[in-house]
Write an enzyme that holds these catalytic residues in place. Structure first.
Site, PDB file in Angstrom:
ATOM      1  N   SER A 147      -6.705  -2.976 -19.280  1.00 45.97           N
ATOM      2  CA  SER A 147      -5.572  -2.918 -20.201  1.00 45.97           C
ATOM      3  C   SER A 147      -6.025  -2.530 -21.607  1.00 45.97           C
ATOM      4  CB  SER A 147      -4.871  -4.283 -20.251  1.00 45.97           C
ATOM      5  OG  SER A 147      -3.932  -4.277 -21.300  1.00 45.97           O
ATOM      6  N   SER A 168      -4.081  -3.103 -24.135  1.00 46.80           N
ATOM      7  CA  SER A 168      -3.290  -3.935 -25.050  1.00 46.80           C
ATOM      8  C   SER A 168      -4.145  -4.726 -26.046  1.00 46.80           C
ATOM      9  CB  SER A 168      -2.372  -4.879 -24.267  1.00 46.80           C
ATOM     10  OG  SER A 168      -1.390  -4.118 -23.608  1.00 46.80           O
ATOM     11  N   LYS A 175       5.884  -8.970 -13.905  1.00 43.04           N
ATOM     12  CA  LYS A 175       7.041  -8.850 -14.807  1.00 43.04           C
ATOM     13  C   LYS A 175       8.300  -9.535 -14.257  1.00 43.04           C
ATOM     14  CE  LYS A 175       5.452  -4.632 -17.085  1.00 43.04           C
ATOM     15  NZ  LYS A 175       5.729  -3.235 -17.425  1.00 43.04           N
ATOM     16  N   ASP A 228       9.548  -2.119 -22.835  1.00 46.36           N
ATOM     17  CA  ASP A 228       9.147  -0.820 -22.261  1.00 46.36           C
ATOM     18  C   ASP A 228      10.147   0.288 -22.608  1.00 46.36           C
ATOM     19  OD1 ASP A 228       6.787  -1.650 -21.098  1.00 46.36           O
ATOM     20  OD2 ASP A 228       7.703  -2.091 -19.148  1.00 46.36           O
ATOM     21  N   GLY A 287      11.321   8.126  -9.798  1.00 48.00           N
ATOM     22  CA  GLY A 287      10.910   6.762  -9.493  1.00 48.00           C
ATOM     23  C   GLY A 287      12.045   5.775  -9.689  1.00 48.00           C
ATOM     24  N   ALA A 288      11.964   4.664  -8.963  1.00 50.88           N
ATOM     25  CA  ALA A 288      12.992   3.626  -9.069  1.00 50.88           C
ATOM     26  C   ALA A 288      12.341   2.254  -9.067  1.00 50.88           C
ATOM     27  CB  ALA A 288      13.991   3.759  -7.915  1.00 50.88           C
ATOM     28  N   GLY A 328       9.792  -0.697 -11.333  1.00 49.60           N
ATOM     29  CA  GLY A 328       9.999  -1.490 -12.538  1.00 49.60           C
ATOM     30  C   GLY A 328      10.089  -0.650 -13.804  1.00 49.60           C
ATOM     31  N   MET A 381       4.683   8.724 -17.640  1.00 49.53           N
ATOM     32  CA  MET A 381       4.424   7.395 -18.236  1.00 49.53           C
ATOM     33  C   MET A 381       2.970   6.979 -18.051  1.00 49.53           C
ATOM     34  SD  MET A 381       7.676   5.050 -17.559  1.00 49.53           S
ATOM     35  CE  MET A 381       9.331   5.655 -17.759  1.00 49.53           C
ATOM     36  N   TYR A 400      -1.102   7.501 -18.263  1.00 52.01           N
ATOM     37  CA  TYR A 400      -1.934   8.137 -19.289  1.00 52.01           C
ATOM     38  C   TYR A 400      -3.392   7.993 -18.897  1.00 52.01           C
ATOM     39  CZ  TYR A 400      -2.190   3.245 -20.386  1.00 52.01           C
ATOM     40  OH  TYR A 400      -2.349   1.893 -20.255  1.00 52.01           O
ATOM     41  N   GLY A 421       1.893   8.894 -21.286  1.00 51.66           N
ATOM     42  CA  GLY A 421       2.574   7.670 -21.717  1.00 51.66           C
ATOM     43  C   GLY A 421       1.814   6.806 -22.705  1.00 51.66           C
TER      44      GLY A 421
HETATM   45  P1  NDP Z   1       6.333   0.278  -9.247  1.00 55.75           P
HETATM   46  O1  NDP Z   1       5.275  -0.058  -8.261  1.00 55.75           O
HETATM   47  O2  NDP Z   1       7.384  -0.730  -9.564  1.00 55.75           O
HETATM   48  O3  NDP Z   1       7.112   1.595  -8.747  1.00 55.75           O
HETATM   49  C1  NDP Z   1       6.402   2.693  -8.300  1.00 55.75           C
HETATM   50  C2  NDP Z   1       7.352   3.876  -8.132  1.00 55.75           C
HETATM   51  O4  NDP Z   1       6.562   5.038  -7.871  1.00 55.75           O
HETATM   52  C3  NDP Z   1       8.327   3.744  -6.970  1.00 55.75           C
HETATM   53  O5  NDP Z   1       9.555   4.328  -7.347  1.00 55.75           O
HETATM   54  C4  NDP Z   1       7.644   4.549  -5.868  1.00 55.75           C
HETATM   55  O6  NDP Z   1       8.541   5.108  -4.943  1.00 55.75           O
HETATM   56  C5  NDP Z   1       7.045   5.667  -6.682  1.00 55.75           C
HETATM   57  N1  NDP Z   1       5.911   6.346  -6.056  1.00 55.75           N
HETATM   58  C6  NDP Z   1       4.672   5.845  -5.821  1.00 55.75           C
HETATM   59  N2  NDP Z   1       3.884   6.795  -5.273  1.00 55.75           N
HETATM   60  C7  NDP Z   1       4.628   7.922  -5.148  1.00 55.75           C
HETATM   61  C8  NDP Z   1       4.374   9.224  -4.656  1.00 55.75           C
HETATM   62  N3  NDP Z   1       3.184   9.577  -4.160  1.00 55.75           N
HETATM   63  N4  NDP Z   1       5.377  10.128  -4.714  1.00 55.75           N
HETATM   64  C9  NDP Z   1       6.587   9.799  -5.197  1.00 55.75           C
HETATM   65  N5  NDP Z   1       6.896   8.556  -5.689  1.00 55.75           N
HETATM   66  C10 NDP Z   1       5.921   7.641  -5.654  1.00 55.75           C
HETATM   67  O7  NDP Z   1       5.541   0.760 -10.550  1.00 55.75           O
HETATM   68  P2  NDP Z   1       6.081   0.716 -12.056  1.00 55.75           P
HETATM   69  O8  NDP Z   1       7.473   1.224 -12.040  1.00 55.75           O
HETATM   70  O9  NDP Z   1       5.786  -0.594 -12.674  1.00 55.75           O
HETATM   71  O10 NDP Z   1       5.108   1.766 -12.801  1.00 55.75           O
HETATM   72  C11 NDP Z   1       5.237   3.160 -12.596  1.00 55.75           C
HETATM   73  C12 NDP Z   1       4.283   3.905 -13.516  1.00 55.75           C
HETATM   74  O11 NDP Z   1       4.656   3.752 -14.877  1.00 55.75           O
HETATM   75  C13 NDP Z   1       2.832   3.437 -13.435  1.00 55.75           C
HETATM   76  O12 NDP Z   1       1.996   4.594 -13.415  1.00 55.75           O
HETATM   77  C14 NDP Z   1       2.611   2.648 -14.700  1.00 55.75           C
HETATM   78  O13 NDP Z   1       1.264   2.709 -15.127  1.00 55.75           O
HETATM   79  C15 NDP Z   1       3.532   3.407 -15.648  1.00 55.75           C
HETATM   80  N6  NDP Z   1       3.957   2.582 -16.798  1.00 55.75           N
HETATM   81  C16 NDP Z   1       3.594   2.998 -18.043  1.00 55.75           C
HETATM   82  C17 NDP Z   1       3.970   2.279 -19.150  1.00 55.75           C
HETATM   83  C18 NDP Z   1       3.550   2.767 -20.499  1.00 55.75           C
HETATM   84  O14 NDP Z   1       3.719   2.020 -21.470  1.00 55.75           O
HETATM   85  N7  NDP Z   1       3.057   3.968 -20.622  1.00 55.75           N
HETATM   86  C19 NDP Z   1       4.773   1.047 -19.035  1.00 55.75           C
HETATM   87  C20 NDP Z   1       5.146   0.712 -17.684  1.00 55.75           C
HETATM   88  C21 NDP Z   1       4.729   1.458 -16.618  1.00 55.75           C
HETATM   89  P3  NDP Z   1       9.054   4.250  -3.633  1.00 55.75           P
HETATM   90  O15 NDP Z   1      10.055   3.262  -4.141  1.00 55.75           O
HETATM   91  O16 NDP Z   1       9.670   5.278  -2.760  1.00 55.75           O
HETATM   92  O17 NDP Z   1       7.833   3.610  -3.059  1.00 55.75           O
END
Ligand code: NDP
Length: 272
Positions: free
Chosen positions: A14, A16, A65, A102, A126-127, A129, A213, A215, A237
Site C-alpha cells: 500500500s 497510503s 471495505k 473513492d 466492472g461492477a 467495489g 483505476m 496504477y 489511478g
Molecule cells: P473487485 O474484486 O470488487 O471487482 C473486480 C471487478 O473486475 C469485477 O467487476 C470483475 O468482473 C472484474 N474483472 C476482473 N478480472 C477481469 C477480466 N479479466 N476481464 C474483465 N473484468 C474483470 O475489485 P475492486 O472493484 O475493489 O477493484 C477494481 C480495481 O480498482 C483494482 O485494480 C483496484 O486496485 C482498483 N482501485 C483503485 C483505486 C485507486 O484509488 N486508484 C481505489 C479502489 C480500487 P466479474 O464481476 O465478472 O468477476
C-alpha cells in the site's frame, strides 16, 4: 502522537503510509500512519483494538471495505450508496463513523485531468467495489448516460438498477456493446493480472479519454490498449489514490493537503 493506519490483506504494497507521511510533512504535523496486515476474520477486533488504544482513524482496503461498512454505526451518504467504507473515525458519542472517499477521489482526479464528463456517454468497466464506489459521483457529474459493463452481466444490471434514481445508467454484457464512447473508465481488476476486458473494436471514440483505476511504474495493459485505440488522453489511478487519501485526511484532521506535489513525488518514486 496521533496515530492512523491502513488495514488490509494484502497491505504490504500500500502507498497510503507514504502519501499520509507526505501530507503530514507538508502541513507540519507530527503523526504516525502505518499499514496493518489483518488476518481474515479478525478485522473487527483489530479496528476496535486500534481505536481503544487511542488510534484516530483508519483506512480500509481489500478485502475489508464491506466489513468496515457493517462495523460503522453512522455512515456518510456516499458510504451508504457505495455499501462500502474505506475511512473510519470515532465520531459523535464515540460511534464509529464510516465514509467512502473513492468516488470523490476519482472525480477530483478526472477534474484535474480535464476529463469531459458533462453531456458525454461514459463506459464504466466492472461492477465490483470500485465501480460501486464511483457510480454516484459520476452520475452527479451530469453525463448523457453511464453504461456499466461487466463479465458477470447480472452484477452490472444490479448495480445499474441500484443507482437508476441518480441519472441515466444502464447495464450491458461485453458482447452487447455497440457504438463508441468518448470516455472509458476501467474499474475492473483485470490490469492487475495483465488482462484486458473483452472490449469490441472501435468502442473508444477517436480522440477519446481513458482512465484505469489501477496504477504502477509502467502504463497498464488497458492504457496501452487505449492508446492504440486512438485515445487522446490516457491515465492511471495514482491521482485517484492520492485524492481519496486527501479526503480521508480532511475527514480526520479538517485540513486539506495540496495533492499536486504529493502526486508528483509519488510518481517519481514509482518510476525509480
Ligand atoms: P473487485 O474484486 O470488487 O471487482 C473486480 C471487478 O473486475 C469485477 O467487476 C470483475 O468482473 C472484474 N474483472 C476482473 N478480472 C477481469 C477480466 N479479466 N476481464 C474483465 N473484468 C474483470 O475489485 P475492486 O472493484 O475493489 O477493484 C477494481 C480495481 O480498482 C483494482 O485494480 C483496484 O486496485 C482498483 N482501485 C483503485 C483505486 C485507486 O484509488 N486508484 C481505489 C479502489 C480500487 P466479474 O464481476 O465478472 O468477476
Amino acid at each position: 502522537m496521533d496515530r492512523y493506519a491502513v488495514l488490509g490483506n494484502p497491505v504490504k504494497h500500500s502507498r497510503s503510509p507514504r502519501i499520509h507521511q507526505l501530507f503530514a510533512q507538508q502541513l507540519g504535523i507530527d503523526m504516525e500512519y502505518r499499514s496493518i496486515h489483518v488476518e481474515l476474520g479478525s478485522f473487527t477486533d483489530t479496528v476496535r483494538h486500534f481505536f481503544l488504544a487511542g488510534g484516530r482513524g483508519v483506512n480500509i482496503t481489500v478485502p475489508f471495505k464491506q466489513e468496515a461498512f457493517q462495523l460503522a454505526e453512522v455512515h456518510s451518504q456516499r458510504a451508504l450508496r457505495a455499501e462500502a467504507v474505506n475511512t473510519l473515525l470515532l465520531g459523535k458519542n464515540n460511534l464509529y463513523y464510516g465514509d467512502n472517499t473513492d468516488g470523490v477521489g476519482l472525480l477530483r482526479d478526472l477534474k484535474r485531468l480535464s476529463f469531459p464528463l458533462q453531456g458525454r456517454r461514459i463506459l464504466l468497466l466492472g461492477a465490483g467495489g470500485a465501480a460501486r464506489g464511483v457510480l454516484a459521483p459520476l452520475l452527479e457529474a451530469g453525463p448523457a448516460e453511464v453504461t456499466v459493463v461487466n463479465r458477470d452481466a447480472g452484477r452490472a444490471a444490479l448495480l445499474a438498477h441500484a443507482f437508476s434514481d441518480l441519472g441515466k445508467v444502464r447495464s450491458a454484457a461485453y458482447g452487447d456493446l455497440s457504438g463508441s464512447y468518448p470516455v472509458i473508465i476501467n474499474a475492473t481488476s483485470a490490469s492487475l493480472s495483465g488482462e484486458l476486458p473483452p472490449l469490441p473494436e472501435h468502442i473508444l471514440t477517436q480522440g477519446g479519454y481513458a482512465y484505469d483505476m489501477m496504477y504502477g511504474a509502467q502504463p497498464t495493459i488497458f492504457m496501452h490498449w487505449a492508446l492504440q485505440a486512438g485515445a487522446a488522453e490516457v491515465h492511471d489511478g495514482l491521482g485517484m489514490l492520492v485524492e481519496q487519501a486527501a479526503e480521508a485526511f480532511f475527514l480526520w484532521r479538517h485540513q486539506r493537503p495540496d495533492t499536486a506535489p504529493v502526486l508528483a513525488q509519488l510518481r517519481a518514486e514509482l518510476v525509480v
